[in-house]
Design a protein around this motif. Structure first.
Motif, PDB file in Angstrom:
ATOM      1  N   GLU A  51       1.016  -1.010   0.058  1.00  0.00           N
ATOM      2  CA  GLU A  51      -0.009   0.065  -0.026  1.00  0.00           C
ATOM      3  C   GLU A  51       0.945   1.335  -0.239  1.00  0.00           C
ATOM      4  OE1 GLU A  51      -2.067  -1.165   3.075  1.00  0.00           O
ATOM      5  OE2 GLU A  51      -1.130  -0.249   4.215  1.00  0.00           O
TER       6      GLU A  51
ATOM      7  N   THR B 244      -1.777   3.334  -5.162  1.00  0.00           N
ATOM      8  CA  THR B 244      -2.463   3.118  -4.783  1.00  0.00           C
ATOM      9  C   THR B 244      -3.857   2.959  -3.438  1.00  0.00           C
ATOM     10  OG1 THR B 244      -1.280   1.223  -3.529  1.00  0.00           O
ATOM     11  CG2 THR B 244      -1.285   0.992  -6.147  1.00  0.00           C
TER      12      THR B 244
ATOM     13  N   GLY C 232      -6.639   2.361  -1.239  1.00  0.00           N
ATOM     14  CA  GLY C 232      -6.721   1.597  -0.433  1.00  0.00           C
ATOM     15  C   GLY C 232      -5.758   0.773   0.801  1.00  0.00           C
ATOM     16  N   LYS C 233      -5.983   1.109   1.809  1.00  0.00           N
ATOM     17  CA  LYS C 233      -4.952   0.928   2.979  1.00  0.00           C
ATOM     18  C   LYS C 233      -5.989   0.291   4.020  1.00  0.00           C
ATOM     19  CE  LYS C 233      -4.174   5.231   3.907  1.00  0.00           C
ATOM     20  NZ  LYS C 233      -4.014   6.915   2.985  1.00  0.00           N
TER      21      LYS C 233
ATOM     22  N   PHE D 125      -9.412  -2.249   3.945  1.00  0.00           N
ATOM     23  CA  PHE D 125      -9.418  -2.243   3.046  1.00  0.00           C
ATOM     24  C   PHE D 125      -8.893  -4.184   2.567  1.00  0.00           C
ATOM     25  CE2 PHE D 125      -6.352  -3.339  -1.113  1.00  0.00           C
ATOM     26  CZ  PHE D 125      -7.511  -2.924  -1.527  1.00  0.00           C
ATOM     27  N   TRP D 126      -7.884  -4.519   3.735  1.00  0.00           N
ATOM     28  CA  TRP D 126      -7.393  -5.845   2.803  1.00  0.00           C
ATOM     29  C   TRP D 126      -8.192  -6.977   3.742  1.00  0.00           C
ATOM     30  CZ3 TRP D 126      -4.139  -6.574  -0.089  1.00  0.00           C
ATOM     31  CH2 TRP D 126      -3.460  -5.130  -0.431  1.00  0.00           C
TER      32      TRP D 126
ATOM     33  N   ARG E 112       0.889  -4.200  -7.613  1.00  0.00           N
ATOM     34  CA  ARG E 112       0.926  -2.866  -6.371  1.00  0.00           C
ATOM     35  C   ARG E 112       2.732  -2.613  -5.219  1.00  0.00           C
ATOM     36  NH1 ARG E 112      -4.808  -1.559  -3.830  1.00  0.00           N
ATOM     37  NH2 ARG E 112      -3.500  -0.951  -2.391  1.00  0.00           N
TER      38      ARG E 112
ATOM     39  N   ASN F 199       4.250   1.195  -5.717  1.00  0.00           N
ATOM     40  CA  ASN F 199       4.251   2.411  -4.689  1.00  0.00           C
ATOM     41  C   ASN F 199       5.896   1.990  -4.474  1.00  0.00           C
ATOM     42  OD1 ASN F 199       2.415   2.375  -3.419  1.00  0.00           O
ATOM     43  ND2 ASN F 199       1.600   0.576  -3.057  1.00  0.00           N
TER      44      ASN F 199
ATOM     45  N   ASP G  30      -6.306   4.150 -11.145  1.00  0.00           N
ATOM     46  CA  ASP G  30      -5.566   3.366 -10.052  1.00  0.00           C
ATOM     47  C   ASP G  30      -6.255   1.563 -10.406  1.00  0.00           C
ATOM     48  OD1 ASP G  30      -5.548   2.873  -6.914  1.00  0.00           O
ATOM     49  OD2 ASP G  30      -6.860   1.389  -7.152  1.00  0.00           O
TER      50      ASP G  30
ATOM     51  N   THR H 206      -6.980  -0.567  -8.428  1.00  0.00           N
ATOM     52  CA  THR H 206      -8.380  -1.381  -8.021  1.00  0.00           C
ATOM     53  C   THR H 206      -9.112  -0.815  -9.138  1.00  0.00           C
ATOM     54  OG1 THR H 206      -6.834  -1.362  -6.283  1.00  0.00           O
ATOM     55  CG2 THR H 206      -9.491  -1.752  -6.103  1.00  0.00           C
TER      56      THR H 206
END
Lengths: 358, 408, 290
Positions: free
Chosen positions: A15, A19, A21-22, A26-27, A211, A215, A292, A294
């Protein structure tokens, strides 16, 4: 989670700023979706599973396009060229070698590599020639159309590689599906449950890999040069190298899509590299939200399923509705449909909680 | 992502099974045809043909008392849609037979899927020939039926110097090969051969090339709406040579769509067009126009599709079931024949292609049609002679004259 | 004499290809060069012009008038679309690709549903003439003449009229133009309408020579794009010479190696030209000059 610094780094890069979602929410959501995806074949029939595999096949190309377009700011109109090249490669290799001893998997890998090599060659020409913007789109489109027109006229018997006939516009068929070598009894991956798990695993791997890549330093530079190429160059980055790398990765993903598609349907045709085919990935990514990976992933699957459903139930109005959907999305949800819906729900949710509090 | 997809899929499933009681006893036919996109001109009539035959059969008590039910999808002239929907009709809708495909590319796209699920597919279209596949039944005409009649007639009437212009893909190249061979057999000479990529719409150069060599007649094997612009452009450049074709008129009814006299003096071999002047054809046409009053034209593919439903009915009734092996045993008997609007047709057990009445249609100055010659019972002989015998083995391959079955 | 007729035949072919490229591309070139919009619905404006022209001709209107009517209708449709859709996307050029692709899908399929799969043709007017071994269509000469006249007309429009000056001012410095009291919205709208109208003109002119089907616009699209890209942003320094060069290349390759070579040669030329001159012919010419 933080047992070793290495693991922490990896976790950190899953993350980050590039990107969406964190955090735990999210996970855990991600794992939930993944778990649902894993048990899903138990509740669905062969058709649905095979059909989902078909949708998954295209997502790799969409993710690649998102990488170069959304993150790199390079609109390539020609990703389907690499799709086609890898598809034909897979066909030629497997028809000549057969599928025993895991050779179909080797062919899959080689097809992706060949797509990458061609992309490197074309990309070198493009990026080191400082071609950008719309011009790049047209050159890549021309490249695709050259490939299509060339393949379309290879119907004659002189167009044979080993035992594989290219077979022109009618398309090349008769290649074996992916086959996993197994003691005594090879597992043939017809578009059903086994193939589903293989593609799902590939998809998760590619998604997480992208991802991490985005990052990392590479992703940051890519975004920097999208936002302002001159500034990035002044800061000492050779932007051409970064653009080329992103282009090659994206094209290899398109190649992966192509080879998997060929194995899925045991068929590849020049029209996979035609004008309509070339526009489709752009539509998926634009409607999903190119900013993004996702949203691209979710959006691509939604658009594929939606278009198919429209074709089933919309009869001849399907194409009109699809076109309207595109226009409306671009006008009403510039960041893509998925982001648009997310934004809308958060706004509504905030208003709702505010009202509840007051 | 599947959290999102599953409800959609389940929704589709529920909608698909709206009448479970019917499903038990009815016989389901899948119909995959291009009702939109590039090929729609020639294919909408095919769907209508199937609908008409189905309605008649159902009104007459169905097949062995079981009603026919159609599952129709629009494939949008897109090969990938054929792959999606062929899987759908075979796996989800579980149809007993499929009527599918216009372009050869679309047929090749769905054929691996039909073979995988052991489906039974009817390809009701004129094409370049050569498909030797036990799961396919072809009711359209093939080159040996159209060219072995047409070319010798033209050479006798107009002369032996022949120029071919053909679409640059499988259909055009293989058809041109047939023309070349037949011209040579009959002592003629090919003075030119030109292949045109699909989608080309400007023909000035081609017209000039033809004028340079002055052939006795031209064989036009142009395909697609863009390429049919050739006729108008040739006419306006005053190129008024006789033409021979296996695709025009019978498929895209160009003589109705183009201004006279751009198609004047064209000769076409076809197994049916609506101008065919027999009582059977007239009765057929009347029924058709009653159901579809706005139909622009009833072409050979429409008639092929119509008669294919009746052939299927006959085969199922004789086999006593919709089981494919039983149906193929009936075909192997070699006497699956019927009196179609075009005349008598029979299925050849070796290739599972069909014999036809071949009409030679001549387009006049005012684009009216006359029939200078009719050949009865022309057989699809090539595949069988070349060594394809589906009663013995099933290679599931498409052969061409330059790539025939290997003889052991 | 034989040599002369061969020479004329070649020039005729090159001129024919030139006319096709100019007419197909100039509408696209205006919209792209002046507004930076990639209009994937360009082919559908051509379709619109062709259908209107063919219908008007069948109803008894003389062909030149029907062609103009086709251009006019396409132009008006273009202006309406600009108001509804394109206007909101000027700052997002890549999104216009998606939006215009959507419009193109709606237009093609909508035409099929409403008007059926095909429209009867009208027949090519004028006759033919003979020179040496060959006979030629006179209408093709009209097309070549119209292509040249269109270029001249556009040149006069952009350099000699008030609209042209305002348009160029708006394109170069929108804010300054606005500050000086120019209705920039109207200028954009008119410019897009002009591009669409030129597409309609191409459609009307080629309608008598082609099969009229809903997908006929796609026959023009690729060639138009290639010409615009090879030419670059300027119509007079770019599109016109690009069409001339490509026309000669295409005619030569087609006559020596066949249609496929002509098609592939066109696309490869585009790739090579862009590699050598990334901003197209006009970018290169302007850089040399300035």
């Amino acid at each position: 989670m933080a047992n070793s610094p290495h693991k922490m780094l990896f976790h950190k890069r899953l993350e980050g700023p590039q990107t969406l979602g964190k955090g735990k929410g999210f996970w855990s959501g991600f794992l939930l979706v993944l778990a649902a995806a894993c048990v899903y074949p138990l509740f669905a029939d062969g058709y649905d599973v095979g059909n989902n595999v078909y949708f998954f096949n295209w997502v790799f190309m969409a993710l690649g396009l998102c990488l170069i377009w959304g993150y790199g700011g390079i609109l390539s109109f020609g990703q389907v060229a690499f799709f086609g090249i890898a598809g034909y490669c897979y066909g030629i290799l497997t028809i000549n070698w057969g599928a025993a001893y895991g050779l179909s998997l080797v062919a899959l890998g080689l097809a992706v590599v060949v797509a990458g090599l061609v992309a490197a060659l074309l990309g070198y020409f493009l990026f080191y020639g400082r071609i950008n913007g719309v011009f790049l789109g047209i050159v890549t489109l021309s490249f695709t159309l050259v490939c299509e027109r060339f393949m379309a006229q290879t119907a004659g018997p002189q167009w044979t590689v080993g035992t594989a006939r290219l077979n022109g516009f009618n398309g090349m068929g008769g290649m074996p599906p992916l086959t996993i070598p197994w003691f005594g009894n090879d597992i043939i991956l017809f578009p059903d449950v086994q193939l589903y798990y293989l593609i799902l695993a590939l998809l998760v791997a590619v998604y997480l890999g992208l991802r991490v890549l985005l990052n990392s330093r590479f992703g940051n530079v890519l975004v920097a040069l999208r936002d302002n190429p001159e500034r990035a160059e002044m800061l000492g980055y050779d932007i051409r190298r970064y653009q080329l790398t992103a282009f090659v990765i994206a094209s290899m993903l398109a190649g992966l899509s192509g080879a998997l598609y060929t194995a899925w349907g045991q068929y590849i045709t020049p029209s996979s590299m035609g004008m309509t085919a070339a526009a489709l990935p752009i539509i998926w990514v634009a409607v999903g939200g190119r900013g993004d990976i996702t949203t691209t992933l979710v959006g691509t699957l939604l658009v594929l399923a939606g278009f198919q459903a429209l074709t089933v139930y919309g009869s001849q109005y399907a194409l009109v509705l699809m076109g309207a959907l595109l226009v409306i999305t671009v006008l009403a949800a510039p960041q893509g449909l998925v982001m648009g819906v997310v934004n809308l729900t958060t706004r509504l949710w905030r208003r709702f909680t505010k009202e509840a509090r007051s | 992502m599947n959290k999102i997809l599953t409800p959609i899929m389940m929704g589709m499933g529920l909608l698909g099974l709206n009448s479970p009681l019917m499903a038990e006893e009815s016989i389901k036919l899948g119909v995959l045809e291009d009702q939109s996109g590039d090929f729609a001109v020639a294919t909408i009539g095919k769907v209508h043909g199937i609908q008409l035959a189905t309605e008649e059969i159902n009104a007459d008590g169905g097949i062995d008392g079981r009603p026919l039910e159609l599952v129709i999808y629009d494939t949008q002239s897109d090969n990938t849609r054929y792959q999606e929907f062929m899987r759908r009709v075979l796996q989800r809708d579980k149809v007993d037979a499929v009527f599918a495909g216009f372009s050869s590319a679309s047929r090749e796209a769905y054929r691996p899927i039909v073979d995988q699920f052991k489906g039974l597919a009817f390809y009701n279209n004129q094409y370049e020939g050569g498909v030797c596949d036990a799961n396919m039944i072809v009711t359209g005409a093939v080159p040996e039926q159209q060219f072995s009649t047409l070319i010798p007639y033209m050479m006798e009437k107009y002369g032996k110097r022949v120029y071919t212009i053909a679409a640059d893909y499988n259909f055009g190249q293989i058809s041109a090969e047939w023309v070349r061979d037949i011209v040579k057999e009959n002592g003629g000479e090919m003075v030119g051969e030109e292949f045109i990529p699909l989608g080309v719409s400007q023909f000035s150069q081609t017209i000039q090339n033809i004028q340079r060599v002055q052939p006795d007649f031209i064989v036009t094997l142009l395909v697609g709406t863009a390429q049919s612009s050739y006729y108008e452009q040739a006419m306006s450049a005053n190129l008024r040579l006789p033409m021979a074709s296996s695709v025009n008129v019978g498929q895209g009814y160009e003589h109705k769509r183009f201004n006279p006299p751009s198609l004047a003096n064209m000769y076409v071999t076809t197994n049916y067009i609506e101008e065919v002047d027999t009582p059977a054809s007239k009765a057929f046409l009347e029924k058709w126009h009653q159901k579809f009053p706005d139909e622009p034209y009833v072409n050979q593919e429409a008639e092929n599709s119509y008669l294919a439903v009746y052939l299927y009915k006959q085969m199922v009734e004789r086999a006593g079931s919709t089981d494919h092996d039983a149906i193929r045993k009936v075909i192997a008997e070699g006497d699956v024949c019927m009196d179609a609007p075009e005349g008598k047709v029979c299925i050849d057990p070796k290739s599972q292609h069909m014999s036809h009445t071949i009409y030679l249609a001549r387009v006049g100055e005012d684009h009216s049609i006359t029939f200078p010659k009719v050949w009865k019972n022309i057989k699809p002989y090539w595949l069988g002679d070349a060594g394809c015998d589906l009663t013995q083995s099933n290679p599931a391959t498409q052969y061409t004259p330059s790539n025939p079955p290997s003889k052991n | 004499m034989a040599f002369l007729s061969e020479l004329f035949a070649f020039l005729y072919q090159a001129g024919d290809a030139f006319a096709f490229l100019v007419l197909a591309a100039c509408g696209l070139a205006i919209v792209f060069g002046m507004m930076g919009v990639i209009n994937l619905a360009h082919g559908e404006f051509i379709l619109c012009g062709a259908y209107v022209c063919a219908t008007a001709t069948r109803l008894g209107m003389p062909l030149p008038l029907s062609v103009l009517l086709g251009a006019l209708v396409a132009g008006i449709v273009g202006m309406i679309l600009e108001r509804l859709v394109i206007r909101h996307l000027y700052h997002r050029p890549l999104d216009t690709i998606v939006a215009t692709w959507g419009i193109s899908m709606i237009a093609t399929q909508g035409t099929l549903i409403v008007l059926g799969s095909t429209l009867p043709g009208t027949g090519t007017p004028l006759g033919s003439f003979t020179l040496g071994d060959y006979s030629f269509s006179q209408y093709r000469l009209v097309l070549i003449g119209t292509a040249l006249a269109t270029l001249v007309g556009l040149y006069l429009l952009f350099t000699r009229t008030r609209f042209g000056i305002l348009a160029r001012a708006t394109i170069q410095m929108p804010h300054m133009a606005q500050a000086l009291g120019i209705n920039t919205g109207l200028v954009y709208s008119l410019t897009f309408g002009l591009g669409a109208g030129l597409a309609g003109l191409a459609g009307g002119l080629y309608a008598p020579t082609m099969t009229l089907v809903p997908t006929m616009g796609s026959a023009f699209l690729v060639e138009a794009f290639v010409t615009v890209v090879v030419g670059g942003a300027d119509i007079f320094l770019g599109t016109a010479p690009a069409a001339a060069i490509l026309g000669v290349i295409k005619a030569a390759l087609t006559s020596w190696y066949g249609q496929l070579a002509g098609q592939i040669g066109l696309l490869l030329t585009a790739i090579v030209v862009i590699r050598v001159m990334p901003r197209g012919l006009s970018g290169w010419l302007l850089r040399e000059r300035g």
